[in-house]
Design an enzyme around this catalytic site. Structure first.
Site, PDB file in Angstrom:
ATOM      1  N   GLN A 344       0.844  -1.196   0.000  1.00  0.00           N
ATOM      2  CA  GLN A 344       0.000   0.000   0.000  1.00  0.00           C
ATOM      3  C   GLN A 344       0.877   1.243   0.000  1.00  0.00           C
ATOM      4  OE1 GLN A 344      -3.070   0.067   2.997  1.00  0.00           O
ATOM      5  NE2 GLN A 344      -3.632   2.186   2.586  1.00  0.00           N
ATOM      6  N   ASP A 345       0.589   2.166  -0.926  1.00  0.00           N
ATOM      7  CA  ASP A 345       1.289   3.462  -1.002  1.00  0.00           C
ATOM      8  C   ASP A 345       2.770   3.315  -1.332  1.00  0.00           C
ATOM      9  OD1 ASP A 345      -1.169   4.427  -0.295  1.00  0.00           O
ATOM     10  OD2 ASP A 345      -0.526   5.461   1.509  1.00  0.00           O
ATOM     11  N   ASP A 366      -3.630   1.871  -3.760  1.00  0.00           N
ATOM     12  CA  ASP A 366      -3.196   3.261  -3.983  1.00  0.00           C
ATOM     13  C   ASP A 366      -1.682   3.348  -4.165  1.00  0.00           C
ATOM     14  OD1 ASP A 366      -5.883   3.727  -3.380  1.00  0.00           O
ATOM     15  OD2 ASP A 366      -5.472   4.346  -1.330  1.00  0.00           O
ATOM     16  N   ARG A 434      -8.728   5.581  -7.754  1.00  0.00           N
ATOM     17  CA  ARG A 434      -9.869   6.093  -6.990  1.00  0.00           C
ATOM     18  C   ARG A 434      -9.530   7.491  -6.492  1.00  0.00           C
ATOM     19  NH1 ARG A 434     -10.130   3.334  -1.000  1.00  0.00           N
ATOM     20  NH2 ARG A 434      -7.901   3.321  -0.525  1.00  0.00           N
TER      21      ARG A 434
END
Length: 528
Positions: A344-345, A366, A434
């Protein structure tokens, strides 16, 4: 033109009245002009409040857009300095480790905002309207990042949100006032070998030379001057001429280091023989008590940074949530044939102008996110296997203001499933992006979209949030999931059918690439 005529007649009438009517004082004149300009901003009450309580320099009332913009910029600087002094005072009042983590981020982010405002106000340094819009966009992003750090650690009460919001509104007003001057990025030079133009001939040669001459060599096995990259950066910080390119050759090895390449370290180049064998790795994460901003294995804000053949990795794993491999807020930065590995990230394209060429990016949720003006060209983007019940989202773009010149442009690249996702492809959905923030902006152009991409293409963040204000676009993509027939029906989603629609998101137009990339030597396509 109509706005200019309206202003001309407004000032003409005020000037006429000021000479013929004894009842119109200088204060009336000042208020009339301030009212006019503040009415052109998105936050007029904020504008009026600060303008009426701020002394005009040398008593001169700003009559033109340029003069008023500078006037409001000085207000932004004044308020930022006051907020930074408050932030310093606040440090002694914070007790918990988490509070201090978020506070340290805010100190650094406000310091950077002050630097950017100084840069914008510096009349001695040549800059374009597009430069100014870039720096103001980054300043606004800094303030949002400061606020986010406290919120994500559940510490919103320990943060001066009123001051932060007021300064954000002031900068948002300047962005609106400057918009006309920044409509098209300036392209002052040509390009060569497929790179945008802000790359000097010397930098281009460095990137295209198989083994450029380094200023210092780093090697884990002791065959270089230093065993750690940090030591090489420390030497770079001691050089007498900080404007010259400083080249660090990092030999093969896994370097377990957390690096901060700050504003004072300009024009650093790090390269290795292959991203497969040279890795800089760390494991900081939100799950481990860090903010997202400070979880980066490598964080760079020094202008003109170049990396070639380096892998940036974060090994915190999906269970620790946000864990950044690389964060860049470095203006005019280039990453060529680099790897970015995390979950994530993974890659935090925080702010400023950035270009990624022939890079490999791995992650889950993301995993390309932030609010830079950034172009990815000829990159391989791999979604990994996420945790149970998670959905993969490739991008989460963080534009908070419609006048920020920021966004994510992915061009001529490939979106694929990583090896660990392939066997369980049917169990997880993967989306192109998103909307992290209200004006999120992302485009995929002429990119291969493999079967992992959900037919809907894009995912909501939370209910109807930002679905009308975002800008998501697709242009002539290829592959089994390139069809847009099943895509979301949001007002902000666009199927771009012409080159003229897609052109604003090219290297030339989106990041003014012709004016700076040629000097780096990294090949690029200026257009489609």
């Amino acid at each position: 033109m109509a706005q200019n005529l309206a202003l001309f007649f407004t000032i003409f009438l005020i000037s006429l009245l000021s000479h013929t009517s004894p009842s119109l004082s200088s204060d009336d004149l000042s208020n009339s002009i301030v009212n006019y300009w503040c009415s052109k901003t998105p936050n007029p009450s904020n504008c009026l409040h600060y303008a009426r309580n701020h002394h005009f320099q040398n008593g001169a009332v700003p009559r033109t857009a340029s003069q008023f913009k500078k006037f409001v910029l000085n207000i932004a600087m004044d308020q930022s300095l006051k907020a930074q002094n408050h932030n310093k005072w606040l440090g002694s009042k914070l007790g918990s480790k988490l509070q201090k983590a978020a506070w340290r981020d805010c100190l650094a982010l406000y310091q950077d905002t002050i630097y950017l405002l100084n840069q914008t106000l510096d009349s001695a340094a040549p800059s374009t309207g597009y430069d100014v819009q870039t720096w103001l966009s980054a300043a606004l992003t800094n303030l949002d990042t400061c606020r986010t750090g406290f919120v994500e650690l559940g510490l919103a009460g320990g943060f001066d949100s009123v001051s932060n919001r007021n300064i954000s509104e002031i900068i948002s007003n300047v962005l609106a006032l400057n918009k006309g001057a920044s409509a098209k990025p300036e392209s002052t030079r040509g390009y060569k070998s497929g790179f945008p133009a802000w790359v000097s001939p010397g930098d281009r040669k460095l990137l295209q030379t198989a083994a450029p001459k380094p200023d210092v060599v780093v090697a884990k096995d002791g065959t270089g001057k230093y065993r750690s990259v940090k030591e090489a950066l420390d030497e770079a910080s001691r050089r007498s001429d900080g404007s010259k390119r400083f080249v660090i050759y990092v030999k093969a090895g896994v370097y377990n280091e957390n690096l901060e390449i700050g504003k004072s370290l300009k024009n650093i180049m790090m390269y290795s023989d292959s991203m497969r064998y040279t890795v800089i790795t760390g494991s900081k994460s939100v799950g481990g008590g860090s903010t997202t901003f400070n979880s980066a294995t490598v964080a760079v804000t020094g202008e003109g940074f170049i990396a070639r053949g380096i892998t940036f990795r974060n090994t915190a794993g999906p269970e620790n949530h946000q864990a950044v491999a690389l964060r860049s807020g470095a203006d005019l930065s280039v990453f060529y044939r680099c790897g970015f590995e995390g979950y994530q990230d993974t890659l935090y394209v925080h702010s400023q102008r950035q270009f990624y060429k022939e890079c490999y990016i791995y992650g889950t949720v993301d995993f390309i996110f932030g609010n830079a003006a950034v172009v990815f060209q000829n990159c391989m983007i791999y979604a990994r296997r996420p945790m149970a019940q998670q959905k993969n989202t490739i991008t989460a773009q963080g534009r908070t203001d419609p006048n920020q010149n920021t966004g994510i442009s992915i061009h001529d690249s490939r979106v694929m499933a990583a090896a660990d996702l392939v066997p369980v492809l049917g169990s997880f959905q993967t989306f192109l992006g998103r909307p992290w923030k209200e004006y999120s902006r992302t485009v995929f152009m002429q990119t291969y979209l493999d079967t992992l991409v959900d037919p809907a293409g894009w995912l909501e963040w939370s209910g109807n949030f930002a679905l009308d204000t975002l800008y998501y676009g697709e242009y002539k993509n290829l592959g089994p999931r390139a069809s847009t027939s099943g895509r979301v029906k949001w007002r902000g989603f666009h199927v771009m059918t012409s080159a003229s629609e897609a052109a604003p998101f090219t290297v030339e137009n989106f990041i003014a690439g012709r004016s700076w990339l040629p000097g780096t030597g990294v090949p690029f396509y200026a257009g489609l």
